[in-house]
Scaffold this active site. Structure first.
Site, short mmCIF file in Angstrom:
data_model
loop_
_atom_site.label_atom_id
_atom_site.label_comp_id
_atom_site.label_asym_id
_atom_site.label_seq_id
_atom_site.Cartn_x
_atom_site.Cartn_y
_atom_site.Cartn_z
N GLY A 10 1.89 -16.97 -0.41
CA GLY A 10 2.98 -15.63 -0.62
C GLY A 10 4.32 -16.11 -0.20
N ASP A 31 -5.73 -19.38 1.04
CA ASP A 31 -5.04 -18.14 0.31
C ASP A 31 -5.96 -17.77 -0.57
N LEU A 33 -4.92 -16.01 -3.08
CA LEU A 33 -4.08 -15.80 -4.49
C LEU A 33 -4.22 -14.61 -5.05
N SER A 34 -4.41 -13.51 -4.30
CA SER A 34 -4.47 -12.20 -4.65
C SER A 34 -3.02 -11.72 -5.13
N ASN A 35 -2.05 -12.19 -4.31
CA ASN A 35 -0.64 -11.64 -4.66
C ASN A 35 0.17 -12.96 -4.67
N SER A 124 5.81 -6.44 12.12
CA SER A 124 6.68 -5.88 11.24
C SER A 124 7.52 -5.06 12.42
N TYR A 148 -0.66 0.99 6.62
CA TYR A 148 -0.08 -0.35 6.80
C TYR A 148 0.39 -0.51 8.25
N LYS A 152 -0.94 -3.39 11.47
CA LYS A 152 -0.12 -4.35 12.24
C LYS A 152 -0.26 -3.97 13.81
N LEU A 199 14.38 -2.89 -2.01
CA LEU A 199 15.68 -2.79 -2.51
C LEU A 199 15.88 -4.12 -3.26
N ARG A 291 14.12 8.96 -0.04
CA ARG A 291 12.85 8.59 -0.35
C ARG A 291 12.21 9.29 0.88
N GLY A 293 9.85 9.57 3.95
CA GLY A 293 9.52 8.83 5.12
C GLY A 293 10.74 7.71 5.56
P1 NAD Z 1 2.92 -11.79 0.11
O1 NAD Z 1 1.82 -10.72 -0.32
O2 NAD Z 1 3.87 -12.57 -0.62
O3 NAD Z 1 1.84 -12.92 1.00
C1 NAD Z 1 0.63 -12.68 1.52
C2 NAD Z 1 -0.29 -13.79 1.02
O4 NAD Z 1 -1.56 -13.43 1.49
C3 NAD Z 1 -0.42 -13.87 -0.57
O5 NAD Z 1 -0.30 -14.98 -1.18
C4 NAD Z 1 -1.76 -13.03 -0.81
O6 NAD Z 1 -2.43 -13.73 -1.98
C5 NAD Z 1 -2.64 -13.60 0.53
N1 NAD Z 1 -3.63 -12.67 0.90
C6 NAD Z 1 -3.67 -11.33 0.80
N2 NAD Z 1 -5.04 -10.87 1.35
C7 NAD Z 1 -6.01 -12.16 1.67
C8 NAD Z 1 -7.05 -12.38 2.20
N3 NAD Z 1 -8.06 -11.51 2.32
N4 NAD Z 1 -7.37 -13.44 2.33
C9 NAD Z 1 -6.59 -14.65 1.98
N5 NAD Z 1 -5.40 -14.58 1.49
C10 NAD Z 1 -4.93 -13.25 1.29
O7 NAD Z 1 3.51 -11.21 1.30
P2 NAD Z 1 4.69 -11.62 2.14
O8 NAD Z 1 5.86 -10.86 1.96
O9 NAD Z 1 4.82 -13.23 2.35
O10 NAD Z 1 4.21 -11.25 3.91
C11 NAD Z 1 3.41 -12.02 4.65
C12 NAD Z 1 2.89 -11.35 5.97
O11 NAD Z 1 4.30 -10.71 6.46
C13 NAD Z 1 2.18 -10.06 5.42
O12 NAD Z 1 1.36 -9.95 6.46
C14 NAD Z 1 3.19 -9.04 5.83
O13 NAD Z 1 2.39 -7.86 5.98
C15 NAD Z 1 4.23 -9.28 6.66
N6 NAD Z 1 5.26 -8.78 6.85
C16 NAD Z 1 5.97 -8.60 5.39
C17 NAD Z 1 7.19 -8.16 5.50
C18 NAD Z 1 8.07 -8.13 4.02
O14 NAD Z 1 8.86 -7.27 3.92
N7 NAD Z 1 7.71 -9.08 2.89
C19 NAD Z 1 7.59 -7.39 6.42
C20 NAD Z 1 7.12 -7.47 7.69
C21 NAD Z 1 5.76 -8.07 7.89
N1 UFG Z 2 16.33 1.79 -1.54
C1 UFG Z 2 17.12 2.33 -2.23
N2 UFG Z 2 16.48 2.20 -3.71
C2 UFG Z 2 15.49 1.47 -4.03
C3 UFG Z 2 14.57 0.82 -2.69
C4 UFG Z 2 14.96 0.96 -1.46
O1 UFG Z 2 17.82 2.76 -2.25
O2 UFG Z 2 15.01 1.26 -5.14
C5 UFG Z 2 16.81 1.94 -0.09
C6 UFG Z 2 15.71 2.66 1.00
O3 UFG Z 2 15.99 3.89 1.01
C7 UFG Z 2 16.03 1.88 2.21
C8 UFG Z 2 16.55 0.32 1.87
O4 UFG Z 2 17.01 0.41 0.64
O5 UFG Z 2 17.46 2.57 2.98
C9 UFG Z 2 15.62 -0.67 2.26
O6 UFG Z 2 14.33 -0.17 1.67
P1 UFG Z 2 13.12 -1.30 1.41
O7 UFG Z 2 12.22 -0.54 0.72
O8 UFG Z 2 13.63 -2.46 0.83
O9 UFG Z 2 12.74 -1.68 2.98
P2 UFG Z 2 12.05 -0.42 3.95
O10 UFG Z 2 13.04 -0.70 5.28
O11 UFG Z 2 11.83 0.87 3.53
O12 UFG Z 2 10.64 -1.12 4.29
C10 UFG Z 2 10.40 -2.55 4.42
C11 UFG Z 2 9.05 -3.02 3.93
C12 UFG Z 2 8.13 -2.28 4.73
C13 UFG Z 2 8.43 -2.80 6.44
C14 UFG Z 2 9.73 -2.33 6.67
C15 UFG Z 2 10.17 -2.97 7.94
O13 UFG Z 2 8.66 -2.49 2.81
O14 UFG Z 2 6.76 -2.85 4.65
O15 UFG Z 2 10.83 -3.12 5.81
O16 UFG Z 2 9.74 -4.20 8.25
F1 UFG Z 2 7.55 -2.06 7.08
#
Ligand code: NAD
Ligand code: UFG
Length: 332
Positions: A10, A31, A33-35, A124, A148, A152, A199, A291, A293
């Site tokens: 991912g 992985d 590969l769902s995402n 997170s 979600y 965590k 964003l 938005r 939340g």
């Molecule tokens: P991502 O979706 O790009 O990567 C997650 C990977 O996990 C994917 O490749 C998917 O195929 C794999 N996966 C999902 N379910 C699975 C399963 N049941 N078994 C095996 N593989 C599985 O997401 P990311 O942005 O790389 O995030 C990675 C981690 O970091 C996640 O746990 C996410 O919650 C956490 N996180 C992400 C963010 C963010 O903004 N990207 C912020 C805070 C925490």
């Molecule tokens: N925003 C816009 N327009 C958009 C998208 C977002 O104005 O089209 C704004 C939001 O209102 C916010 C900022 O951009 O003020 C960031 O928004 P994101 O959706 O990029 O990120 P968030 O902070 O809302 O949430 C992200 C992840 C969550 C995670 C959190 C903290 O999506 O999963 O960060 O790690 F929990």
């Protein structure tokens, strides 16, 4: 070290794989590969000259996990695998509890069975109870506000219970703030399916003409310009934070919790203006209602990771905007 990256194909996992391979660790990606896409392995190889080991499998399958741990030598696990869309977790909470929570239970059981007692968990900033007191330190009260976030938080609690029961574990909880950006090669990055919620991916698609205009959600927050403020962190800085956490685990750190953020809050308009400055004037925006939340402002106190891991985010907002757009142009 031989490091297993669940979810390593991912967005964050693939960048971390690059960082770890460049630090001469051995990397096994597990992985379903769902995402993500299998071709990420070629890209990691192209960047590092090394191909990570790959096992296709699901953390919800005890059988897949057993085969994995029976066949590979693993010293440490970085557990990225999981689902991450807040809105989807509200609509489908059981899917989130099954994938994120149950998957982690099975993974930890298999680790214990094979005496693998080092784990770094992708947590997170969403585990913190909403607060207007910034910067947020690791001691702030916890309290997630959506399914979600609760997965965590519950996983963090489970890992603390596990550590309390068996002090030979090393557990590092990394609370990421807002990861954006991409590898400087433009080969790896974030490519969400459908219309992005976050964003930076949305901005990138406006810049390439796939989406028409960015809606800025609210300009009447009590922030410097009225738009929401977040702590955006370059994904390669995040990756280097994981490498530092591995070093910490090698010192037998026990249980440790770190924010991974820059400590700087940028507004939505800061992001749009910087993106337009470094990439050309590509992104149009309009002001839209808030938005549901969303919080006005939050950013990390990044001091603990600096003091204890010797880690600091180094890349600039310009780097984040430039690399994100380069990846979008190449791959979007
Ligand atoms: P991502 O979706 O790009 O990567 C997650 C990977 O996990 C994917 O490749 C998917 O195929 C794999 N996966 C999902 N379910 C699975 C399963 N049941 N078994 C095996 N593989 C599985 O997401 P990311 O942005 O790389 O995030 C990675 C981690 O970091 C996640 O746990 C996410 O919650 C956490 N996180 C992400 C963010 C963010 O903004 N990207 C912020 C805070 C925490
Ligand atoms: N925003 C816009 N327009 C958009 C998208 C977002 O104005 O089209 C704004 C939001 O209102 C916010 C900022 O951009 O003020 C960031 O928004 P994101 O959706 O990029 O990120 P968030 O902070 O809302 O949430 C992200 C992840 C969550 C995670 C959190 C903290 O999506 O999963 O960060 O790690 F929990």
């Amino acid at each position: 070290m031989n490091i297993l990256l669940t979810g390593g194909a991912g967005y964050i996992g693939s960048h971390t794989a690059v960082e770890l391979l460049q630090k001469n660790h051995s990397v096994i990606i597990f992985d379903n590969l769902s995402n993500s896409d299998i071709n990420v392995l070629d890209k990691i190889e192209k960047i590092t000259g090394k191909r990570p080991d790959f096992v296709k499998g699901d953390v919800r399958s005890r059988e897949d996990l057993q085969k994995l741990f029976d066949s590979k030598k693993i010293d440490c696990v970085i557990h990225f695998a999981g689902l991450k869309a807040v809105g989807e977790s509200v609509a489908e909470p059981l899917m989130y509890y099954e994938n994120n929570f149950n998957g982690t239970v099975y993974l930890l059981q298999e680790m214990k069975k094979h005496n693998v007692k080092n784990i770094i968990f992708s947590s997170s900033a969403t585990v913190y109870k909403p607060t207007d007191k910034n910067p947020i330190t690791e001691e702030y009260e916890l309290g997630a506000s959506n399914p979600y976030g609760r997965t965590k938080l519950f996983i963090e609690e489970m890992l603390k219970d596990l550590y309390a029961s068996d002090k030979s574990f090393n557990v590092v909880l990394l609370r990421y703030f807002n990861p954006i950006g991409a590898h400087s090669s433009g080969l790896l990055g974030e490519n969400p399916s459908g219309i992005p919620n976050n964003l930076m991916p949305y901005i990138c698609r406006v810049a390439t003409g796939k989406l028409e205009i960015l809606s800025v959600f609210g300009n009447d927050y009590p922030t410097k310009d009225g738009t929401g403020v977040r702590d955006y962190i370059h994904v390669m800085d995040l990756a280097s934070g994981h490498a530092k956490a591995i070093d910490k685990i090698e010192e037998n750190c026990g249980l440790a919790v770190y924010n991974l953020g820059t400590g700087i809050g940028y507004s939505v308009l800061d992001i749009v203006n910087t993106f337009n400055k470094v990439n050309g004037n590509l992104v149009k925006y309009k002001i839209a209602p808030r938005r549901d939340g969303d919080l006005a402002e939050y950013y990390a106190c990044a001091k603990k990771a600096n003091d204890e891991l010797g880690w600091k985010a180094e890349k600039t907002l310009e780097d984040m905007c430039r690399s994100a757009y380069l990846y979008e142009k190449n791959n979007g």
